[in-house]
Structure formats: C-alpha cells, structure tokens
Design an enzyme around this catalytic site. Structure first.
Site, PDB file in Angstrom:
ATOM      1  N   SER A 127       0.863  -1.176  -0.156  1.00 56.08           N
ATOM      2  CA  SER A 127       0.115  -0.165   0.088  1.00 56.08           C
ATOM      3  C   SER A 127       0.736   1.312  -0.082  1.00 56.08           C
ATOM      4  CB  SER A 127      -0.980   0.148   1.215  1.00 56.08           C
ATOM      5  OG  SER A 127      -1.800  -0.835   1.171  1.00 56.08           O
ATOM      6  N   ALA A 173      -1.957   0.303  10.294  1.00 62.09           N
ATOM      7  CA  ALA A 173      -1.260  -1.156  10.238  1.00 62.09           C
ATOM      8  C   ALA A 173      -1.383  -1.637   8.715  1.00 62.09           C
ATOM      9  CB  ALA A 173      -1.899  -1.724  11.252  1.00 62.09           C
ATOM     10  N   PRO A 174      -0.160  -2.427   8.525  1.00 65.55           N
ATOM     11  CA  PRO A 174       0.810  -2.693   9.263  1.00 65.55           C
ATOM     12  C   PRO A 174       1.925  -1.432   9.182  1.00 65.55           C
ATOM     13  CG  PRO A 174       1.128  -3.737   7.199  1.00 65.55           C
ATOM     14  CD  PRO A 174      -0.268  -3.066   7.353  1.00 65.55           C
ATOM     15  N   GLY A 175       1.468  -0.581   8.394  1.00 65.38           N
ATOM     16  CA  GLY A 175       2.655   0.800   8.390  1.00 65.38           C
ATOM     17  C   GLY A 175       3.035   1.296   7.047  1.00 65.38           C
ATOM     18  N   GLY A 176       2.332   0.778   5.731  1.00 66.39           N
ATOM     19  CA  GLY A 176       3.026   1.230   4.598  1.00 66.39           C
ATOM     20  C   GLY A 176       2.966   2.827   4.387  1.00 66.39           C
ATOM     21  N   ASP A 198      -4.424   2.696  14.757  1.00 66.99           N
ATOM     22  CA  ASP A 198      -5.076   1.276  14.454  1.00 66.99           C
ATOM     23  C   ASP A 198      -5.148   0.206  15.547  1.00 66.99           C
ATOM     24  OD1 ASP A 198      -5.447  -1.148  12.959  1.00 66.99           O
ATOM     25  OD2 ASP A 198      -4.760   0.037  11.169  1.00 66.99           O
ATOM     26  N   ASP A 247     -10.152   3.906  17.967  1.00 71.44           N
ATOM     27  CA  ASP A 247     -10.961   3.829  16.909  1.00 71.44           C
ATOM     28  C   ASP A 247     -10.787   5.050  15.966  1.00 71.44           C
ATOM     29  OD1 ASP A 247     -13.024   3.862  14.953  1.00 71.44           O
ATOM     30  OD2 ASP A 247     -14.704   3.639  16.166  1.00 71.44           O
ATOM     31  N   ASP A 290      -6.495   5.461   5.112  1.00 71.19           N
ATOM     32  CA  ASP A 290      -6.447   4.364   4.051  1.00 71.19           C
ATOM     33  C   ASP A 290      -7.454   2.979   4.619  1.00 71.19           C
ATOM     34  OD1 ASP A 290      -5.980   2.826   1.854  1.00 71.19           O
ATOM     35  OD2 ASP A 290      -4.224   1.880   2.734  1.00 71.19           O
ATOM     36  N   LYS A 343     -12.895   3.708  -0.809  1.00 74.41           N
ATOM     37  CA  LYS A 343     -13.217   2.400  -1.360  1.00 74.41           C
ATOM     38  C   LYS A 343     -14.561   2.360  -2.037  1.00 74.41           C
ATOM     39  CE  LYS A 343      -9.393   1.483   1.157  1.00 74.41           C
ATOM     40  NZ  LYS A 343      -8.022   1.360   0.685  1.00 74.41           N
TER      41      LYS A 343
END
Ligand code: SAM
EC number: 2.1.1.186
Length: 357
Positions: free
Chosen positions: A190, A223-226, A242, A262, A278, A307
């Site tokens: 990502s 997460a995971p942190g891209g 996250d 949240d 994201d 999305k």
C-alpha cells in the site's frame, strides 16, 4: 489542429463504465455531446462527439486533472483498420496531415495482459512511424518543444488509434502510468499508493515545502505501516491509529506513536500538517470523517482513499465528493480537492484535500 471528433481515454481495466460516465457528464456540462463506446475489461473508452471538432474542443477546454477515472487521453483520427502488414506507414501518412505539429510520438498499448504482449511491436513500429512523421515535419526534430504530443494506441498488428494531446493538459507518463519501485523496507505494498498520490497531486516545486522537514502527521487505519513508512521517510512525526499491529522495524525509528484506538472517534492532541486515511469502510463514512477533521481545523492537508462499492461506483464518487465540496463551502472553509484513481489503486480512488488558504 484540425477538427477531431473522437476521444480515446485509458482507464483501469474494469472501470470503463466509470470512465465513460465521467467523461459524458463532464462534457455535457460544457455543451459537448456524444456517446461512449467500450467493452468491459478492455481498459479504454472511445467517446464520439456529435459536433465536428468536439474532441479537439474537449481536450483543450476540459481540465485533465478534473477527471478521476481517465489515466490518459488524446483526440484521435478515425481508427486505422486492416493496415497492410508490409507497409503500415503509407496509409497513416495519407491522413496524418491534420495532426498538430508535435514534439514526440508515444507508442502505447492497453493495460491488459493481451495489450502488454504488443508492447515490443508497438515500440518498434512507433520508432519507424516517428521517423516518417519527422520527414513530414509533423514531428519536430528531437529536443525542440511543441505544445502537443502524439499518441498511438496499438490494438493489434493491423489496428491502431493515432491522435494528439496537449502536453500541458494530459498525463506526462506513458499510458498514464507512474511506475514506482516497491521499497523493500516498507511494511506493505500500500505504501506505493501514498507515494504515487504525492507525486501526482503535489507539483514538483512544492514537494519540499509540503512534505519536507519535521512535519507532523496522523495516519488513520495505519497498520501494518506502509503509509506511515512514507511519512517517516519524509522525516515526519506520526501518530499511527489502528487496533492492528504496526511493523516493529518502523516503530524503532522513534518517529511513530502507535495508538490502538478507533479512527472515527480519535481526537489528535494538537493540529497536524497531514492526515492520511486508508481505512476500508463505506466511502460516505470516510468522507464524513475527513469533513470532521476539516471543520475542526485538525489538519492542513488530507490524503484519503475512498473504497468504491461494486455497483454505482461513479455515482458514489460524485455523491461523496459533491457532499464534501458543498459542506466545506457552506462552512466557509477554503479548500482545494483533487481525486484520481491511481495506478496503484484497486477498487478505490485517492483524494487530496488541501485546506491551505
Ligand atoms: C488497508 S489497511 C491500511 C494499510 C496501510 N495504509 C498500510 O499502508 O500498511 C486498513 C487498516 O484500517 C484499519 N481500520 C479499519 N477500521 C478502523 C477503525 N475504525 N479505526 C482504526 N483503524 C481501522 C484496519 O485495522 C487496517 O489495518
């Protein structure tokens, strides 16, 4: 440039319907009418304008950057079909006189598995055609600049579209695709979406000012942190929100604070330069979240993904972005909003909201 009636528009395979709906909507507002033609999955759309010269008019008056689902476009001559395999160039030159004088010819294919197999043929033929066009003075000598770039879209060995796009109102990248190398240290693929978003939205001369030098950011759904990795690479201090785990390597940078909260109720301790988001959720819900940040003055810039649902994707995009624009305007908040389906986006689009005066 003569009166062209046809626009060729490239898009992500599977998003032809959105590309077609968008161009039809934008052009009809300008009084340019016509009809789109496409097959699902072919990764391009043809738009036939009713008025003579409609495509020439459209490609100069409609801002390319106002289109979300079009990767690249050009105004085209009628389709070249059944070109003789032993001499494709002569019939092309016979109608090339109406092309504008241009600085280069880009040989392209559609972004599908089938299309990409034609890449090497397109490149070789593009170079032969360039030489012929140079002899006709339609293409300028190398390094001389013109306002137009020629495009050739090869559909097979005997069929192609040829036309022109204004250099200042089209994508600078071949096939409208910004190819980026995946950085091996990044925690997820990502990461390329945020890198591409910055490269596309932020003009080169503003990159240092808007990204450089110890800015502060919040990454919602990190997460995971891209995306956080990209922010850290720009030397920013990041709050990563996250419930999921962040990459331990990234946390070792010392520039990331992980909050297991949240994102929809998270309140930043103080305003930040960048909010990025994201999160996979309903586009309307993410839009509301971005609006909430803007109304509270919690960030100067936001990059967020919407999305898209399986159906009514163009309608959903129009509804969310229209709502955001209207709400900000009604609240008297100055803003700039741009959106694009990036090359690294899948069933989604990426938006940049700038709240600077
Ligand atoms: C597509 S992933 C983000 C990937 C990330 N941008 C990257 O580059 O590695 C979406 C993330 O949103 C998180 N998420 C979903 N709903 C959330 C919420 N309400 N609050 C915080 N995080 C949420 C998920 O846990 C998931 O990690």
């Amino acid at each position: 440039m003569s009166e062209f009636n046809t626009l060729v528009l490239y898009c992500r395979a599977g998003f032809e319907k959105e590309c077609a709906a968008e161009i039809s909507t934008r052009l009809s507002v300008m009084g340019i009418y016509g009809y789109p033609r496409f097959e699902t999955g072919q990764a391009y759309v043809i738009f036939h304008c009713q008025q003579p010269g409609g495509a020439t008019d459209a490609i100069q008056r409609l801002r390319f950057r106002d289109l979300i689902f079009t990767r690249q476009w050009f105004a085209a001559l009628p389709l070249f079909e059944q070109l003789p395999a032993d001499d494709r160039i002569t019939p092309i030159l016979a109608s090339a006189g109406s092309l504008p004088v241009a600085s280069e010819l880009v040989a392209e294919v559609v972004d599908t598995t089938e299309g990409r197999e034609l890449q090497s043929f397109a490149r070789k033929f593009g170079s032969a055609l360039s030489q012929a066009l140079r002899r006709e003075s339609i293409l300028l000598e190398r390094k001389r600049r013109a306002d137009w770039r020629l495009h050739m879209l090869v559909l097979d060995g005997r069929t192609l579209w040829l036309g022109a796009a204004p250099i200042g109102n089209s994508s600078p990248w071949s096939m409208g695709i910004l190819r980026l190398k995946f950085p091996q240290q990044a925690p997820s693929r990502s990461t390329l979406k945020l890198e591409e978003a910055w490269r596309y939205f932020i003009p080169a001369q503003r990159q240092d000012e808007l990204l450089g030098g110890g800015l502060r950011a919040v990454d919602l759904g990190a997460a995971p942190g891209g995306w956080t990795w990209q922010l850290v690479k720009q030397n920013m201090f990041v709050i990563a929100v996250d419930n999921g785990p962040m990459s331990p390597d990234l946390m070792e940078s010392g520039q990331v604070e992980h909050r297991r909260e949240d994102a929809f109720t998270f309140v930043p301790p103080k305003p930040v330069d960048w909010m990025v988001c994201d999160i996979v959720d309903k586009p309307a819900r993410v839009t509301e979240l971005v609006l909430h940040w803007a109304e509270n003055g919690w960030c100067r810039h936001a990059i967020f993904n919407l999305k898209l649902p399986m159906k009514q994707r163009f309608a959903e995009t129009e509804s969310c972005l229209g709502y955001l624009r209207d709400s900000l305007a009604n609240a008297g908040i100055g803003f700039r909003l741009q959106a694009r389906q990036l090359y690294h986006d899948r069933e989604e689009i990426t938006c940049w909201l700038s709240l600077e005066p």
